[in-house]
Design an enzyme around this catalytic site. Structure first.
Site, mmCIF file in Angstrom:
data_model
loop_
_atom_site.group_PDB
_atom_site.id
_atom_site.type_symbol
_atom_site.label_atom_id
_atom_site.label_comp_id
_atom_site.label_asym_id
_atom_site.label_seq_id
_atom_site.Cartn_x
_atom_site.Cartn_y
_atom_site.Cartn_z
ATOM 1 N N ARG A 99 0.917 -1.214 0.146
ATOM 2 C CA ARG A 99 -0.047 -0.010 -0.051
ATOM 3 C C ARG A 99 1.089 1.143 -0.046
ATOM 4 N NH1 ARG A 99 -2.905 3.176 4.843
ATOM 5 N NH2 ARG A 99 -4.075 4.668 3.465
ATOM 6 N N HIS A 144 -3.298 10.961 0.651
ATOM 7 C CA HIS A 144 -2.788 10.793 2.171
ATOM 8 C C HIS A 144 -2.231 11.777 2.670
ATOM 9 C CE1 HIS A 144 -1.102 7.273 4.872
ATOM 10 N NE2 HIS A 144 -0.902 8.305 5.269
ATOM 11 N N GLU A 189 -7.772 8.264 6.323
ATOM 12 C CA GLU A 189 -7.981 9.024 7.673
ATOM 13 C C GLU A 189 -8.596 10.288 7.606
ATOM 14 O OE1 GLU A 189 -4.325 8.941 9.950
ATOM 15 O OE2 GLU A 189 -4.513 6.584 10.033
ATOM 16 N N ASN A 329 -7.630 1.789 9.657
ATOM 17 C CA ASN A 329 -6.608 1.960 10.425
ATOM 18 C C ASN A 329 -6.589 2.002 11.790
ATOM 19 O OD1 ASN A 329 -5.262 2.364 7.655
ATOM 20 N ND2 ASN A 329 -5.005 4.562 8.072
ATOM 21 N N TYR A 331 -4.746 1.291 15.651
ATOM 22 C CA TYR A 331 -3.744 1.248 16.347
ATOM 23 C C TYR A 331 -3.811 0.850 17.869
ATOM 24 C CZ TYR A 331 -0.932 3.075 12.382
ATOM 25 O OH TYR A 331 -0.591 3.147 11.220
ATOM 26 N N GLU A 398 -3.651 -0.241 7.784
ATOM 27 C CA GLU A 398 -2.649 0.281 8.711
ATOM 28 C C GLU A 398 -2.889 -0.378 10.321
ATOM 29 O OE1 GLU A 398 -1.538 4.398 9.091
ATOM 30 O OE2 GLU A 398 -1.891 4.898 7.014
#
Length: 496
Positions: A99, A144, A189, A329, A331, A398
């Site tokens: 990606r 991005h 995002e 994404n 985390y 991500e």
């Protein structure tokens, strides 16, 4: 499914300690493993071969100087010149996909489609050709965070014409690269882009407009995504047979107690992510919870209408069903409780939800304050997405671990993180029936991490930013991930 009755039924479901064990089931043969990067963070060559200026170029050169050590992405990992070396690293890992993002300003120096930069087109054609020659599938993000500066000076996401400008750029990419690229992601995002870029002004373009500009940004982003999707669907899909997705950045929002108000607050936080940025693309509109919440607060504050812009009936029809795959994404996780006394005058994404969030001291810390290691959060989030969006296709775009060591090559905590999060993803697939088709680790290598500059490391390859060669060195985590990809397994011995 955004009604209060549904969220109360959802409540707080927890996992037993048995789920802490590593899942020994092999990942399916068609499950895709990859790694991710982004153009401004790795490419460098910021003004070479006809590339135009973007908002991060402008910020790092003109200030305010908010980047750690005044670092810039002028050279970054120098991938503009070293892309073949990057592909060799990818080949060694054995990834199924890579990606990366296209720099809008490298293709269109002014941001507009009337002036195409041939060197920019050739760079991405060369990268894609190199990937395909090595059996690696390109997974391409169109945006991005690196808005062309000329478009930003016209308002960027706050200008309704942005929808057309982005559509023109997307069509150019489909035309030049679509015969070799089957997987497209429009935006990366929305929270980082809109809330942090146009709300609380902590990321470029540093627009401070909480509760107003950030919501206009979101509306135009949704419509721009839909424009790109329709262009692809109408002009390219029948021949190129690809997909167009959207990448949402989401924590898992865990209620801090079983109290109804805390369960409601956690669901409100989820809806302020998913109800704003995924619900419109699947169901055609913002979720009811978010619309009612912002309308109520806007009325209290004396506004004649909601600060959240409404989609017209025509726009709702245009938006609905324009999402082939959800890019996630993820985390970390936070705890959430209801605010006892919400500030009636406060405005913005982070306060309109009327919820408090924090991280438990019991959770393992990483090298960054924003990231705690909470592996069970990703399983809960994936199940929630399944239950709320009819088990839509998901790819993890991500997921990764941060440290701040100058040169940590034996990165055991990163290995632990990857292993435990992948285990919970496998649990979500096997035990909860979630339709996850792939996993993309952030990142292939250490890179420019926005306002942290080069102090924050999330790569599985170390990059020596003090060397003109930008020397790459493999970390232990790269060897671990390579083995996982080869065996499709997290344990020494996998079960079918």
């Amino acid at each position: 499914m955004d009604q209060l009755a549904v969220l109360i039924c959802f409540t707080v479901f927890t996992f037993t300690t048995a789920d802490d064990a590593v899942n020994t089931k092999a990942f399916p043969k068609d499950f895709k493993f990859g790694v991710a990067t982004a153009s401004y963070q790795i490419e460098g060559g910021w003004n070479e071969d006809g590339k135009g200026e973007n908002i991060w170029d402008h910020l790092v050169h003109n200030g305010p100087f908010i980047i750690k050590h005044n670092d810039t992405g002028d050279i970054a990992c120098d991938s503009y010149h070293k892309y073949k070396e990057d592909v060799r690293m990818l080949k060694d890992l054995g990834v199924n996909h890579y990606r990366f993002s296209i720099s809008w300003s490298r293709l269109l120096p002014t941001g507009f489609a009337n002036k195409v930069n041939p060197a920019g087109v050739q760079y991405y054609k060369s990268l894609i050709k190199e990937l395909k020659a090595n059996g690696i599938e390109p997974f391409v993000t169109l945006y991005h965070w690196d808005m062309p500066q000329p478009i930003q000076e016209l308002g960027g996401f706050l200008n309704d014409n942005f929808v057309d400008w982005f559509g023109d750029y997307a069509e150019l990419c489909f035309k030049h690269f679509g015969d070799e690229v089957s997987n497209w992601l429009t935006f990366n995002e929305p929270i980082s882009t809109c809330q942090q870029g146009y709300g609380n002004a902590v990321k470029a373009p540093l627009i401070h407009s909480p509760g107003i500009g950030e919501y206009i940004c979101g509306k135009n982003m949704m419509l721009a995504h839909a424009r790109a999707w329709h262009i692809y669907n109408d002009k390219f899909r029948s021949k190129q047979k690809g997909s167009v997705g959207f990448v949402v950045d989401s924590l898992w929002y865990e209620p801090s107690s079983n109290k109804t108000e805390d369960v409601h607050a956690a669901e409100m936080k989820r809806q302020f992510v998913w109800g704003l940025y995924i619900n419109p693309l699947i169901n055609g509109d913002h979720s009811t919870m978010v619309k009612e919440q912002i309308a109520r607060r806007s009325k209290q504050q004396g506004f004649k209408r909601s600060r959240l812009p409404e989609f017209t009936e025509k726009e709702q029809k245009y938006l609905k069903g324009t999402l082939d795959v959800i890019g996630l994404n993820h985390y970390s996780t936070v705890l959430v409780s209801a605010q006892e006394k919400p500030d009636p005058s406060a405005m913005g994404f982070f306060v309109d939800c009327e919820a408090n969030e924090w991280k438990s001291d019991d959770w393992e810390k990483s090298g960054s304050d924003w990231l705690r290691v909470v592996p069970w959060g990703i399983r809960k989030l994936l199940k929630w997405i399944k239950d709320n969006f009819n088990n839509h296709k998901i790819i993890i775009t991500e997921n990764g671990y941060s440290d701040r060591e100058p040169k940590l090559l034996k990165d055991d905590r990163r290995i632990h993180y990857i292993k435990s999060y992948l285990s919970n993803i496998r649990d979500a697939m096997e035990k909860d029936g979630v339709n996850v088709i792939g996993y993309t680790l952030w990142s292939l290598m250490d890179n420019f991490e926005w306002t942290s500059g080069y102090t924050e490391k999330l790569g599985i390859h170390h990059v020596d930013f003090n060397s003109s060669n930008r020397t790459r060195t493999k970390k232990s985590s790269a060897e671990f991930y390579k083995k996982v990809i080869a065996t499709r397994c997290l344990a020494e011995k996998c079960t079918a």
